[in-house]
Design an enzyme around this catalytic site. Structure first.
Site, PDB file in Angstrom:
ATOM      1  N   HIS A 200     -41.720 -16.619  22.354  1.00  0.00           N
ATOM      2  CA  HIS A 200     -42.181 -18.015  22.403  1.00  0.00           C
ATOM      3  C   HIS A 200     -43.062 -18.417  21.230  1.00  0.00           C
ATOM      4  O   HIS A 200     -43.386 -19.589  21.080  1.00  0.00           O
ATOM      5  CB  HIS A 200     -42.919 -18.286  23.716  1.00  0.00           C
ATOM      6  CG  HIS A 200     -44.317 -17.724  23.735  1.00  0.00           C
ATOM      7  ND1 HIS A 200     -44.580 -16.426  24.057  1.00  0.00           N
ATOM      8  CD2 HIS A 200     -45.509 -18.287  23.445  1.00  0.00           C
ATOM      9  CE1 HIS A 200     -45.886 -16.213  23.981  1.00  0.00           C
ATOM     10  NE2 HIS A 200     -46.476 -17.318  23.601  1.00  0.00           N
TER      11      HIS A 200
HETATM   12  C1  UD1 Z   1     -49.458 -21.811  24.054  1.00  0.00           C
HETATM   13  C2  UD1 Z   1     -50.522 -21.099  23.217  1.00  0.00           C
HETATM   14  C3  UD1 Z   1     -50.125 -19.639  23.019  1.00  0.00           C
HETATM   15  C4  UD1 Z   1     -49.839 -18.967  24.349  1.00  0.00           C
HETATM   16  C5  UD1 Z   1     -48.779 -19.764  25.083  1.00  0.00           C
HETATM   17  C6  UD1 Z   1     -48.482 -19.160  26.430  1.00  0.00           C
HETATM   18  C7  UD1 Z   1     -51.614 -22.574  21.570  1.00  0.00           C
HETATM   19  C8  UD1 Z   1     -51.753 -22.886  20.137  1.00  0.00           C
HETATM   20  N1  UD1 Z   1     -50.658 -21.679  21.895  1.00  0.00           N
HETATM   21  O1  UD1 Z   1     -48.264 -21.832  23.281  1.00  0.00           O
HETATM   22  O2  UD1 Z   1     -51.196 -18.961  22.398  1.00  0.00           O
HETATM   23  O3  UD1 Z   1     -49.362 -17.653  24.116  1.00  0.00           O
HETATM   24  O4  UD1 Z   1     -49.272 -21.108  25.255  1.00  0.00           O
HETATM   25  O5  UD1 Z   1     -47.294 -19.661  26.949  1.00  0.00           O
HETATM   26  O6  UD1 Z   1     -52.344 -23.092  22.368  1.00  0.00           O
HETATM   27  N2  UD1 Z   1     -43.683 -27.097  26.997  1.00  0.00           N
HETATM   28  C9  UD1 Z   1     -43.025 -27.561  28.105  1.00  0.00           C
HETATM   29  N3  UD1 Z   1     -43.665 -27.445  29.319  1.00  0.00           N
HETATM   30  C10 UD1 Z   1     -44.903 -26.924  29.460  1.00  0.00           C
HETATM   31  C11 UD1 Z   1     -45.570 -26.469  28.299  1.00  0.00           C
HETATM   32  C12 UD1 Z   1     -44.944 -26.549  27.083  1.00  0.00           C
HETATM   33  O7  UD1 Z   1     -41.910 -28.027  28.046  1.00  0.00           O
HETATM   34  O8  UD1 Z   1     -45.416 -26.852  30.598  1.00  0.00           O
HETATM   35  C13 UD1 Z   1     -42.985 -27.154  25.692  1.00  0.00           C
HETATM   36  C14 UD1 Z   1     -43.208 -28.436  24.941  1.00  0.00           C
HETATM   37  O9  UD1 Z   1     -42.043 -28.721  24.232  1.00  0.00           O
HETATM   38  C15 UD1 Z   1     -44.301 -28.053  23.958  1.00  0.00           C
HETATM   39  C16 UD1 Z   1     -43.951 -26.607  23.651  1.00  0.00           C
HETATM   40  O10 UD1 Z   1     -43.441 -26.084  24.882  1.00  0.00           O
HETATM   41  O11 UD1 Z   1     -44.345 -28.863  22.839  1.00  0.00           O
HETATM   42  C17 UD1 Z   1     -45.121 -25.791  23.188  1.00  0.00           C
HETATM   43  O12 UD1 Z   1     -46.193 -25.862  24.136  1.00  0.00           O
HETATM   44  P1  UD1 Z   1     -47.714 -25.678  23.633  1.00  0.00           P
HETATM   45  O13 UD1 Z   1     -48.623 -25.791  24.786  1.00  0.00           O
HETATM   46  O14 UD1 Z   1     -47.977 -26.549  22.455  1.00  0.00           O
HETATM   47  O15 UD1 Z   1     -47.762 -24.206  23.069  1.00  0.00           O
HETATM   48  P2  UD1 Z   1     -47.097 -22.854  23.601  1.00  0.00           P
HETATM   49  O16 UD1 Z   1     -45.972 -22.522  22.706  1.00  0.00           O
HETATM   50  O17 UD1 Z   1     -46.835 -22.896  25.076  1.00  0.00           O
END
Ligand code: UD1
Length: 354
Positions: A200
């Site tokens: 991820h």
């Molecule tokens: C975040 C953390 C990472 C952690 C990970 C655990 C940061 C910079 N990164 O990364 O350190 O290891 O969480 O999972 O804070 N999305 C959904 N549904 C959700 C959440 C996210 O669809 O409930 C999708 C969205 O498209 C979003 C993307 O995932 O833009 C990334 O989510 P984001 O919270 O920005 O970062 P993670 O990659 O989850």
């Protein structure tokens, strides 16, 4: 004493659960969810499965670019902190939620404690590395999971505000492992000895060429690979026109925590770029192959239970088949009682000097 915990992303809900339990009846504990993760499988399911009440406040910030997301959390946290004026703001790990809460606390002159302090990848391209370095240096109290983390904090001049408490994820893992062994949950793919894979991190998902190479290396593994796909991975693959399901790989939703632990226990190994899962594999004594050039959890590598493939993706399929390493003789992540130590330190000291 009043403590506000700020969480927002999946691994933070896991860390919150033993801390909540350890603080229950000893402090007024207010839980604020930033809403960084909001899907049921990324958020609510953890509160249900780990026996935690709903958060007291949910800021529902959601996804966004790093600055916009972090800034929105910072602005939304300020009035919550002003209203409660806690004795401690407690932040967890290294996500954008961690950094936002740290800045909000410091601006209001509220004492800040950082749980999982002192971890370093020394890779400044990772958003998590900025978040953890900035948070450690903002914090009044650094609660470190390992002796190595304590060494990093000392090296950065933070020794006098640092305490070694152990790793709270180990507390949860041991408790859930025992529950799962007593009553194994059913897994979506039955009971074969698959490899459990999660990918991820932005470094692996956001460059289509890199993502293609990672998926192709998983496809070449000589046994079934169960890829538990984070929404970021699915979205990135779709954008780049990459089929995740190829060769050995079948794609599944992210698993609730007990099912994840059951899957690792039943499986023949782990391939991941997650921090937590490297450690979980080690503690469950399953071989781990990490798709990153470095790790914060160096003890897993030093003991022989984890191999970093980084850019050498051609080595992944062979790395996955290696024999188990020797049984470790030490407990680098603590004894499963770290959260009780966290509560003791927050409630009784040593207290930081401002
Ligand atoms: C975040 C953390 C990472 C952690 C990970 C655990 C940061 C910079 N990164 O990364 O350190 O290891 O969480 O999972 O804070 N999305 C959904 N549904 C959700 C959440 C996210 O669809 O409930 C999708 C969205 O498209 C979003 C993307 O995932 O833009 C990334 O989510 P984001 O919270 O920005 O970062 P993670 O990659 O989850």
């Amino acid at each position: 004493m009043k403590i506000i915990s700020v969480v927002g992303a999946r691994p933070q809900f896991v860390k919150l659960s033993p801390v909540s339990r350890a603080l229950a009846g000893r402090a007024e504990h207010i839980v604020v969810h930033t809403g960084q993760h909001y899907d049921d499988l990324m958020s609510d399911v953890f509160f249900r499965d780990l026996g935690m009440p709903e958060p007291d406040v949910n800021l529902a910030i959601g996804s966004g670019a790093h600055g916009a997301q972090t800034g929105a959390m910072l602005a939304a946290l300020e009035p919550v902190f002003e209203q409660h004026r806690p004795d401690w703001v407690l932040v967890y790990g290294d996500t954008n939620s961690t950094l936002a809460a740290s800045v909000a606390a410091v601006k209001l002159h509220l004492p800040l404690a950082h749980l999982e302090a002192g971890l370093r990848s020394f890779n400044r391209a990772m958003p998590e590395e900025h978040n953890r370095v900035l948070t450690d240096h903002a914090a009044d109290l650094c609660l470190a999971p390992t002796a190595v983390a304590m060494g990093h904090l000392a090296h950065e001049g933070l020794a006098d505000r640092s305490v070694l408490v152990g790793d709270v994820m180990t507390d949860v893992l041991y408790a859930v492992r025992d529950r799962v062994l007593a009553a194994p949950p059913a897994l979506p793919w039955g009971d074969d000895r698959s490899v459990i894979a999660t990918i991820h991190r932005a470094e692996n998902t956001d460059d289509p060429q890199r993502l293609r190479a990672v998926i192709e290396s998983l496809a070449d593994v000589d046994r079934p690979v169960r890829l538990l796909a984070h929404p970021r991975l699915r979205a990135a693959a779709e954008r780049a026109g990459i089929t995740l399901e190829q060769g050995a790989v079948t794609v599944h939703d992210p698993l609730p925590y007990p099912e994840l632990i059951a899957a690792v226990l039943q499986g023949s190994g782990v391939v991941t770029d997650s921090g937590g899962l490297q450690k979980e594999a080690y503690l469950l004594r399953r071989m781990c192959t990490t798709v990153r050039p470095e790790t914060e959890w160096v003890e897993t590598v030093d003991s022989g239970w984890n191999v970093l493939v980084g850019n050498a993706l051609g080595e992944l399929a062979v790395a996955v088949t290696r024999a188990p390493a020797p049984e470790p003789t030490d407990q680098p992540y603590g004894d499963g009682h770290a959260a009780e130590r966290v509560a003791d330190v927050l409630l009784t000291g040593p207290h930081p000097v401002r």
